[in-house]
Design a protein around this motif. Sequence first.
Motif, short mmCIF file in Angstrom:
data_model
loop_
_atom_site.label_atom_id
_atom_site.label_comp_id
_atom_site.label_asym_id
_atom_site.label_seq_id
_atom_site.Cartn_x
_atom_site.Cartn_y
_atom_site.Cartn_z
N CYS A 32 0.86 -1.19 0.00
CA CYS A 32 0.00 0.00 0.00
C CYS A 32 0.89 1.24 0.00
O CYS A 32 1.33 1.71 1.06
N LYS A 33 1.17 1.75 -1.17
CA LYS A 33 2.09 2.89 -1.31
C LYS A 33 1.42 4.17 -0.81
O LYS A 33 0.22 4.36 -0.96
N ASP A 34 2.25 5.07 -0.25
CA ASP A 34 1.75 6.40 0.11
C ASP A 34 2.47 7.45 -0.73
O ASP A 34 3.30 7.12 -1.60
N LEU A 35 2.17 8.71 -0.49
CA LEU A 35 2.78 9.80 -1.27
C LEU A 35 4.29 9.78 -1.15
O LEU A 35 5.00 10.03 -2.14
N LEU A 36 4.81 9.47 0.05
CA LEU A 36 6.26 9.44 0.25
C LEU A 36 6.92 8.40 -0.65
O LEU A 36 8.01 8.63 -1.19
N SER A 37 6.27 7.26 -0.84
CA SER A 37 6.81 6.20 -1.72
C SER A 37 7.04 6.75 -3.13
O SER A 37 8.10 6.55 -3.74
N TYR A 38 6.04 7.45 -3.65
CA TYR A 38 6.14 8.03 -5.00
C TYR A 38 7.21 9.13 -5.04
O TYR A 38 7.99 9.22 -5.99
N ASN A 39 7.24 9.97 -4.01
CA ASN A 39 8.21 11.06 -3.98
C ASN A 39 9.65 10.55 -3.92
O ASN A 39 10.55 11.14 -4.52
N ILE A 40 9.88 9.47 -3.18
CA ILE A 40 11.22 8.88 -3.11
C ILE A 40 11.66 8.42 -4.49
O ILE A 40 12.80 8.63 -4.90
N MET A 41 10.75 7.81 -5.23
CA MET A 41 11.07 7.32 -6.58
C MET A 41 11.37 8.48 -7.53
O MET A 41 12.35 8.43 -8.29
N VAL A 42 10.53 9.51 -7.51
CA VAL A 42 10.77 10.67 -8.39
C VAL A 42 12.11 11.31 -8.03
O VAL A 42 12.90 11.66 -8.91
N SER A 43 12.38 11.46 -6.73
CA SER A 43 13.64 12.04 -6.27
C SER A 43 14.84 11.20 -6.69
O SER A 43 15.87 11.73 -7.09
N GLY A 44 14.68 9.87 -6.61
CA GLY A 44 15.77 8.97 -7.01
C GLY A 44 16.10 9.10 -8.48
O GLY A 44 17.27 9.18 -8.87
N TYR A 45 15.06 9.15 -9.33
CA TYR A 45 15.30 9.33 -10.77
C TYR A 45 15.84 10.73 -11.06
O TYR A 45 16.62 10.92 -12.00
N ALA A 46 15.43 11.71 -10.24
CA ALA A 46 15.94 13.07 -10.41
C ALA A 46 17.45 13.12 -10.19
O ALA A 46 18.18 13.79 -10.92
N LYS A 47 17.93 12.38 -9.20
CA LYS A 47 19.36 12.39 -8.87
C LYS A 47 20.21 11.85 -10.00
O LYS A 47 21.35 12.27 -10.19
N ILE A 48 19.67 10.89 -10.76
CA ILE A 48 20.44 10.32 -11.88
C ILE A 48 20.07 10.99 -13.21
O ILE A 48 20.56 10.59 -14.26
N GLY A 49 19.21 12.00 -13.14
CA GLY A 49 18.87 12.78 -14.34
C GLY A 49 18.00 12.05 -15.34
O GLY A 49 18.02 12.37 -16.53
N ASP A 50 17.21 11.08 -14.88
CA ASP A 50 16.32 10.34 -15.79
C ASP A 50 14.93 10.97 -15.71
O ASP A 50 14.06 10.54 -14.94
N LYS A 51 14.71 11.98 -16.54
CA LYS A 51 13.44 12.73 -16.48
C LYS A 51 12.26 11.91 -16.99
O LYS A 51 11.12 12.11 -16.55
N ILE A 52 12.51 10.98 -17.91
CA ILE A 52 11.41 10.19 -18.49
C ILE A 52 10.79 9.28 -17.44
O ILE A 52 9.57 9.27 -17.23
N LEU A 53 11.65 8.50 -16.73
CA LEU A 53 11.14 7.59 -15.71
C LEU A 53 10.61 8.37 -14.51
O LEU A 53 9.63 7.95 -13.87
N ALA A 54 11.22 9.51 -14.23
CA ALA A 54 10.73 10.37 -13.14
C ALA A 54 9.32 10.84 -13.45
O ALA A 54 8.43 10.82 -12.59
N GLU A 55 9.10 11.24 -14.70
CA GLU A 55 7.77 11.74 -15.10
C GLU A 55 6.73 10.62 -15.11
O GLU A 55 5.55 10.86 -14.81
#
Length: 511
Positions: free
Chosen positions: A143-166
């Motif tokens: 049961c994912k919460d908002l933090l789960s999604y934010n961690i993933m977006v932030s993780g992809y942001a750190k490696i500069g993968d805008k497609i998977l982040a989006e």
Amino acid sequence: MAVLSHCPVLPATSQSWNKIIKKQVLEGSQKKALLTFLHMQEIGHFADNFSYPILLKATAALSLERVGSALHGQIIKTGFFNHSFVQTALLNLYSNFGCREESCRVFQQISVKDIVAWNSMLDAYAAVGEMENAMTIFHSIPCKDLLSYNIMVSGYAKIGDKILAENIFDKIHQKDIISWNSMILACCNAGDMEKARNFFDQMPSRNVITWNTMLTGYLGSNCLGRVIALFEEMQEENYDPDHLTITIVLSACANLGLLEKGEEMHIFALEKGLTSSPHVTTSLIEMYAKCGKIPSSLEVFYKSQIKDIYCWNAMISGLALHGLAFSAFKLFDAMKRKDLRPDDITFVGLLSACSHSGLIHEGLELFSSMEKKYAINPKLEHYGCIVDLLGRAGLLDHALQLIESMPIVPAKSILGALLGACVNYRNTEIGEKVVKLLLKSGESLSDGEHMMVANLYASCKQLEEANKWLKMMNDSGVSKTAGCSIIQVNGEMHRFVAGDKKKKLFNANAI
């Protein structure tokens, strides 16, 4: 005991001790909290399942990995490992230290995993860019919460993968400001500032982190005029900047040579009480030095009450930039008297000073002392300074020998510096060897390198060979980058490009 000097009577129960330790951690006195814990044990009180999460949090904040391991051992011995709060705190501790194996081990031993545990493990992978493992955990969360999604977006942001982040960002039903900031960061790290700006404009609300992320993105993409323009927009919308905002804008001013704007930022920082930050001090020193006002750099440096290694390095580099080598060495001596240990950046500044002032003996001696005296392995920047020093002095053979003996592959900038020296001293023999090394790298020559080779032959009156290189440049589709100048008039920036007969003025946003 000093840490409990405010207590007339020592606490009688573990619960009372826990309250004191928790209060100290919340106040940011993590070291004091750990000392209180030691004193608590000395007089016969022991930690419990409420104490350990607080202590682990303090240990993580202080980056005391060995203390964390010792606490882990104590937790197992005292039988508190099975408490969920303790397990999650251990998971966060190892995640903070980047110890993925230990994080996994703790995670696997948790019998009933709540969302906090799942997110902690998710963050352990995302924080270090292991996004495939993070995605596996993400899909496993029941049961994912908002933090789960934010961690993933932030993780992809750190490696500069805008497609998977989006892809993840689009699945968030109720986005918060962290979601938007992370998505903007992903675009900035991918170098797509246009898309970053689109997300920025769509945001329902912003904070100072939002503005700083955009400003940092523009600075990293060398859109320096846009940094200035966005900061002015930030002021118009009445957002309060922090020390990072000032640092970014000052860096843009320094690279654009905008002294007037830089001085305006200095006054603004003073009014906002932001000049006490060493980061702002460093940026002010660099800005004044790059804009040609070394006395102002020195004034900022000596007036600053808090000076870290970056402030000292900035001042040494500023003096080097102006050819004031002996002043740079005097500052270096003063730095050592303060028991500040020099780092690799310190030596880049000092070696650069030697290069600009032609101090061959001093430069070579300093270069030799780096490893022997300070245990600092020379990097490409240090080799580049020595090659430049030898090249300026006409010691081209020595410079080439140094390049050929380097334990690391020479950067094109180092070879370019020696090639430029060959042009100045009209030495085609060494120049041709340098060209071979450039071609050996496998990269195509830039417009500047083509022009230097052509100029080398032209200076030695080998016009046929010079024309051959110019033809090669034209045939390969490489065009010479047009020079440009940027000036500030009545607070507005304008750019003039070489060859533009209309002398068209460019808006700051285009710079």
